[in-house]
Design a protein around this motif. Structure first.
Motif, PDB file in Angstrom:
ATOM      1  N   VAL A   9       0.856  -1.189   0.000  1.00 21.56           N
ATOM      2  CA  VAL A   9       0.000   0.000   0.000  1.00 21.56           C
ATOM      3  C   VAL A   9       0.887   1.231   0.000  1.00 21.56           C
ATOM      4  CG1 VAL A   9      -1.764   1.283   1.300  1.00 21.56           C
ATOM      5  CG2 VAL A   9      -1.833  -1.230   1.238  1.00 21.56           C
ATOM      6  N   ARG A  10       0.634   2.160  -0.929  1.00 18.66           N
ATOM      7  CA  ARG A  10       1.409   3.420  -0.972  1.00 18.66           C
ATOM      8  C   ARG A  10       0.428   4.582  -1.036  1.00 18.66           C
ATOM      9  NH1 ARG A  10       6.702   2.696  -4.711  1.00 18.66           N
ATOM     10  NH2 ARG A  10       7.587   3.961  -3.049  1.00 18.66           N
ATOM     11  N   GLY A  11       0.622   5.545  -0.160  1.00 24.58           N
ATOM     12  CA  GLY A  11      -0.287   6.693  -0.118  1.00 24.58           C
ATOM     13  C   GLY A  11      -1.720   6.260   0.118  1.00 24.58           C
ATOM     14  N   GLY A  12      -1.908   5.184   0.875  1.00 17.91           N
ATOM     15  CA  GLY A  12      -3.254   4.709   1.202  1.00 17.91           C
ATOM     16  C   GLY A  12      -3.896   3.874   0.100  1.00 17.91           C
ATOM     17  N   PRO A  14      -3.658   0.489  -2.461  1.00 14.20           N
ATOM     18  CA  PRO A  14      -2.927  -0.751  -2.755  1.00 14.20           C
ATOM     19  C   PRO A  14      -2.394  -0.724  -4.186  1.00 14.20           C
ATOM     20  CG  PRO A  14      -5.296  -1.176  -2.460  1.00 14.20           C
ATOM     21  CD  PRO A  14      -5.104   0.290  -2.346  1.00 14.20           C
ATOM     22  N   VAL A  15      -1.065  -0.801  -4.329  1.00 15.71           N
ATOM     23  CA  VAL A  15      -0.471  -0.730  -5.670  1.00 15.71           C
ATOM     24  C   VAL A  15       0.064  -2.092  -6.122  1.00 15.71           C
ATOM     25  CG1 VAL A  15       0.060   1.727  -5.508  1.00 15.71           C
ATOM     26  CG2 VAL A  15       1.745   0.073  -4.739  1.00 15.71           C
ATOM     27  N   VAL A  16       0.248  -3.017  -5.162  1.00 16.26           N
ATOM     28  CA  VAL A  16       0.482  -4.439  -5.468  1.00 16.26           C
ATOM     29  C   VAL A  16      -0.610  -5.153  -4.709  1.00 16.26           C
ATOM     30  CG1 VAL A  16       2.034  -6.411  -5.175  1.00 16.26           C
ATOM     31  CG2 VAL A  16       2.981  -4.163  -5.728  1.00 16.26           C
ATOM     32  N   GLY A  33       5.060  -4.565 -17.678  1.00 18.53           N
ATOM     33  CA  GLY A  33       3.751  -3.979 -17.422  1.00 18.53           C
ATOM     34  C   GLY A  33       3.824  -2.478 -17.562  1.00 18.53           C
ATOM     35  N   PRO A  34       2.681  -1.830 -17.716  1.00 17.76           N
ATOM     36  CA  PRO A  34       2.666  -0.385 -17.967  1.00 17.76           C
ATOM     37  C   PRO A  34       3.175   0.431 -16.784  1.00 17.76           C
ATOM     38  CG  PRO A  34       0.479  -1.368 -18.264  1.00 17.76           C
ATOM     39  CD  PRO A  34       1.348  -2.425 -17.683  1.00 17.76           C
ATOM     40  N   ASN A  35       3.427   1.706 -17.012  1.00 13.29           N
ATOM     41  CA  ASN A  35       3.807   2.632 -15.940  1.00 13.29           C
ATOM     42  C   ASN A  35       2.775   2.542 -14.810  1.00 13.29           C
ATOM     43  OD1 ASN A  35       4.703   4.967 -18.494  1.00 13.29           O
ATOM     44  ND2 ASN A  35       6.096   3.812 -17.213  1.00 13.29           N
ATOM     45  N   GLY A  36       3.293   2.455 -13.582  1.00 13.48           N
ATOM     46  CA  GLY A  36       2.402   2.445 -12.425  1.00 13.48           C
ATOM     47  C   GLY A  36       1.781   1.090 -12.124  1.00 13.48           C
ATOM     48  N   ALA A  37       2.187   0.042 -12.842  1.00 11.79           N
ATOM     49  CA  ALA A  37       1.584  -1.289 -12.634  1.00 11.79           C
ATOM     50  C   ALA A  37       2.011  -1.922 -11.307  1.00 11.79           C
ATOM     51  CB  ALA A  37       1.946  -2.217 -13.793  1.00 11.79           C
ATOM     52  N   GLY A  38       3.114  -1.429 -10.710  1.00 13.12           N
ATOM     53  CA  GLY A  38       3.537  -1.947  -9.407  1.00 13.12           C
ATOM     54  C   GLY A  38       4.866  -2.683  -9.424  1.00 13.12           C
ATOM     55  N   LYS A  39       5.621  -2.599 -10.518  1.00 16.57           N
ATOM     56  CA  LYS A  39       6.883  -3.344 -10.652  1.00 16.57           C
ATOM     57  C   LYS A  39       7.908  -2.885  -9.589  1.00 16.57           C
ATOM     58  CE  LYS A  39       7.306  -1.921 -14.945  1.00 16.57           C
ATOM     59  NZ  LYS A  39       6.076  -1.088 -15.039  1.00 16.57           N
ATOM     60  N   THR A  40       8.147  -1.568  -9.522  1.00 15.73           N
ATOM     61  CA  THR A  40       9.116  -1.053  -8.547  1.00 15.73           C
ATOM     62  C   THR A  40       8.657  -1.355  -7.129  1.00 15.73           C
ATOM     63  OG1 THR A  40       9.814   0.711 -10.025  1.00 15.73           O
ATOM     64  CG2 THR A  40      10.204   1.081  -7.684  1.00 15.73           C
ATOM     65  N   SER A  41       7.371  -1.175  -6.869  1.00 18.09           N
ATOM     66  CA  SER A  41       6.856  -1.414  -5.511  1.00 18.09           C
ATOM     67  C   SER A  41       7.085  -2.861  -5.109  1.00 18.09           C
ATOM     68  CB  SER A  41       5.359  -1.068  -5.459  1.00 18.09           C
ATOM     69  OG  SER A  41       5.164   0.274  -5.834  1.00 18.09           O
ATOM     70  N   LEU A  42       6.888  -3.786  -6.024  1.00 13.15           N
ATOM     71  CA  LEU A  42       7.114  -5.207  -5.701  1.00 13.15           C
ATOM     72  C   LEU A  42       8.596  -5.459  -5.438  1.00 13.15           C
ATOM     73  CD1 LEU A  42       6.066  -8.092  -5.414  1.00 13.15           C
ATOM     74  CD2 LEU A  42       6.370  -8.382  -7.884  1.00 13.15           C
ATOM     75  N   PRO A  79      18.484   0.182  -8.055  1.00 14.33           N
ATOM     76  CA  PRO A  79      17.274   1.015  -8.112  1.00 14.33           C
ATOM     77  C   PRO A  79      17.148   1.780  -9.424  1.00 14.33           C
ATOM     78  CG  PRO A  79      18.925   2.068  -6.745  1.00 14.33           C
ATOM     79  CD  PRO A  79      19.521   0.770  -7.207  1.00 14.33           C
ATOM     80  N   GLN A  80      15.909   2.161  -9.703  1.00 12.50           N
ATOM     81  CA  GLN A  80      15.631   2.947 -10.910  1.00 12.50           C
ATOM     82  C   GLN A  80      16.173   4.367 -10.743  1.00 12.50           C
ATOM     83  OE1 GLN A  80      11.413   3.335 -11.378  1.00 12.50           O
ATOM     84  NE2 GLN A  80      11.536   3.517 -13.592  1.00 12.50           N
ATOM     85  N   ARG A  81      16.051   4.899  -9.517  1.00  8.53           N
ATOM     86  CA  ARG A  81      16.501   6.273  -9.248  1.00  8.53           C
ATOM     87  C   ARG A  81      17.515   6.252  -8.115  1.00  8.53           C
ATOM     88  NH1 ARG A  81      10.650   8.699  -8.537  1.00  8.53           N
ATOM     89  NH2 ARG A  81       9.703   7.829 -10.411  1.00  8.53           N
ATOM     90  N   ASP A 160      15.868  -2.784 -11.460  1.00  8.64           N
ATOM     91  CA  ASP A 160      14.717  -1.954 -11.811  1.00  8.64           C
ATOM     92  C   ASP A 160      15.066  -1.142 -13.056  1.00  8.64           C
ATOM     93  OD1 ASP A 160      12.315  -0.700 -11.806  1.00  8.64           O
ATOM     94  OD2 ASP A 160      12.483   0.123  -9.782  1.00  8.64           O
ATOM     95  N   GLU A 161      14.591  -1.602 -14.181  1.00  3.70           N
ATOM     96  CA  GLU A 161      14.884  -0.983 -15.482  1.00  3.70           C
ATOM     97  C   GLU A 161      16.393  -0.750 -15.643  1.00  3.70           C
ATOM     98  OE1 GLU A 161      12.232   2.198 -16.524  1.00  3.70           O
ATOM     99  OE2 GLU A 161      10.675   1.298 -15.297  1.00  3.70           O
ATOM    100  N   PRO A 162      17.150  -1.852 -15.688  1.00  3.56           N
ATOM    101  CA  PRO A 162      18.612  -1.750 -15.647  1.00  3.56           C
ATOM    102  C   PRO A 162      19.239  -1.128 -16.882  1.00  3.56           C
ATOM    103  CG  PRO A 162      17.931  -4.015 -16.102  1.00  3.56           C
ATOM    104  CD  PRO A 162      16.685  -3.249 -15.767  1.00  3.56           C
ATOM    105  N   MET A 193      11.503  -4.567 -16.647  1.00  7.84           N
ATOM    106  CA  MET A 193      12.014  -4.096 -17.940  1.00  7.84           C
ATOM    107  C   MET A 193      10.875  -3.580 -18.817  1.00  7.84           C
ATOM    108  SD  MET A 193      14.894  -7.056 -18.629  1.00  7.84           S
ATOM    109  CE  MET A 193      15.363  -6.549 -20.267  1.00  7.84           C
ATOM    110  N   HIS A 194      11.142  -2.444 -19.478  1.00  4.21           N
ATOM    111  CA  HIS A 194      10.142  -1.917 -20.413  1.00  4.21           C
ATOM    112  C   HIS A 194      10.379  -2.409 -21.838  1.00  4.21           C
ATOM    113  CE1 HIS A 194       7.520   0.515 -18.062  1.00  4.21           C
ATOM    114  NE2 HIS A 194       8.518   1.194 -17.516  1.00  4.21           N
ATOM    115  N   ASP A 195      11.624  -2.800 -22.137  1.00  6.47           N
ATOM    116  CA  ASP A 195      11.931  -3.287 -23.479  1.00  6.47           C
ATOM    117  C   ASP A 195      11.469  -4.751 -23.562  1.00  6.47           C
ATOM    118  OD1 ASP A 195      13.060  -4.445 -25.733  1.00  6.47           O
ATOM    119  OD2 ASP A 195      14.894  -3.260 -25.608  1.00  6.47           O
TER     120      ASP A 195
END
Ligand SMILES: Nc1ncnc2c1ncn2[C@@H]1O[C@H](COP(=O)(O)OP(=O)(O)OP(=O)(O)O)[C@@H](O)[C@H]1O
Length: 268
Positions: A9-12, A14-16, A33-42, A79-81, A160-162, A193-195
């Motif tokens: 749960v992020r910001g109240g 559930p993102v995963v 998966g698309p932007n915001g699908a929960g990859k980084t959170s997982l 990490p991605q960032r 994360d998106e290496p 990965m996005h590619d």
């Protein structure tokens, strides 16, 4: 790595959501998966950086209770960032990967220095090793952050998106290096990965996330289907057979309206 009914749960919100996925030792699984699908959170939940409900077992440790040091010895996250401390050199940043292995109040051993030097060499960073990491290009920094994760000598590598900032040559170098480490040392790899073509070329399996849930989980040929990708990404794509797996080709949604369609071999 086993995730059982994991919710983040992020910001109240559930993102995963109630997500279950298993990755065998030595396997390479790509999270797509698309932007915001929960990859980084997982990935962050698996790496012990985000709280979650459900169960995550990674390299034999429970991610919620293992403790930071135990987890850091077994799990490396690229990490991605990345956060880069001001005036830290590339060599110092890579050496931070050894921190979980150092004895409390102890200093680096010859073996630690050897591991760091090897990671710098394998990621072709020798020429920038003494430069401040804040002065690198985005792609150079991405390789430094991977070198730091490899210096941890983890059993499980979370990426994360290496290759998002890498040119095509460095993309191949980095992905081949990770694959070589997997074969030589039995590294387990979970990579967002996005590619999609690269994901299919390197991953044993692709897990397609949609709104925090698993929309598909299987080999590239089962997941990289135009109908499925079209629905989940809202994109128009074609998928053609390539030498190393399916190749995902983006198509303009309406075609190139108003322009003549070129014949094969015709110069535009
Ligand atoms: N710090 C935060 N606080 C609140 N919500 C967040 C935070 N970070 C991410 N989110 C939200 O969580 C959801 C999942 O984000 P996440 O970064 O896990 O997605 P992703 O699949 O990795 O996306 P991308 O492909 O864009 O990197 C998104 O809706 C995002 O807006």
């Amino acid at each position: 790595m086993v995730c059982e009914k994991v919710t983040v749960v992020r910001g109240g919100v559930p993102v995963v959501r109630d997500l279950s996925v298993t990755v065998a030792a030595g396997e390479w699984v790509c999270l797509v998966g698309p932007n915001g699908a929960g990859k980084t959170s997982l990935l962050h939940a698996v790496g012990g950086l985000l709280p979650y409900s459900g169960r995550i077992s990674v390299a034999g440790a429970d991610a919620a209770t293992a403790g930071e040091r135990v987890l850091a010895c077994r799990v490396g996250l690229m990490p991605q960032r990345p956060v880069v401390p001001e005036s830290t050199t590339v060599a110092e940043l890579v050496a931070l990967g050894r921190t979980p292995h150092l004895p409390r109040f102890g200093t680096e051993s010859d073996e630690d220095r050897r591991v760091v030097a090897r990671c710098i060499e394998r990621l072709c960073l020798d020429h920038v090793a003494s430069r401040p990491a804040t002065q690198l290009s985005g792609g150079e920094l991405q390789r430094v952050v991977l070198a730091r994760a490899l210096a941890q000598q983890p059993q499980v590598l979370l990426l994360d998106e290496p290759t998002s900032a890498l040119d095509i040559g460095h993309q191949q170098t980095v992905l081949e290096l990770v694959d070589a480490l997997r074969r030589e040392e039995g590294l387990t790899v979970v990579a967002a990965m996005h590619d999609l073509t690269s994901a299919g070329q390197y991953g044993d399996r692709l897990v397609l996330l949609e709104d925090g849930r698993v929309a598909a989980d299987g080999p590239a040929a089962d997941v990289l289907r135009p109908d499925l990708l079209g629905r989940v990404y809202g994109a128009r794509v074609d998928v053609v057979a390539g030498a190393d797996g399916p190749v995902v080709v983006p198509l303009r949604p309406g075609g190139r309206t108003g322009h003549p369609v070129p014949r094969a071999g015709q110069r535009l």
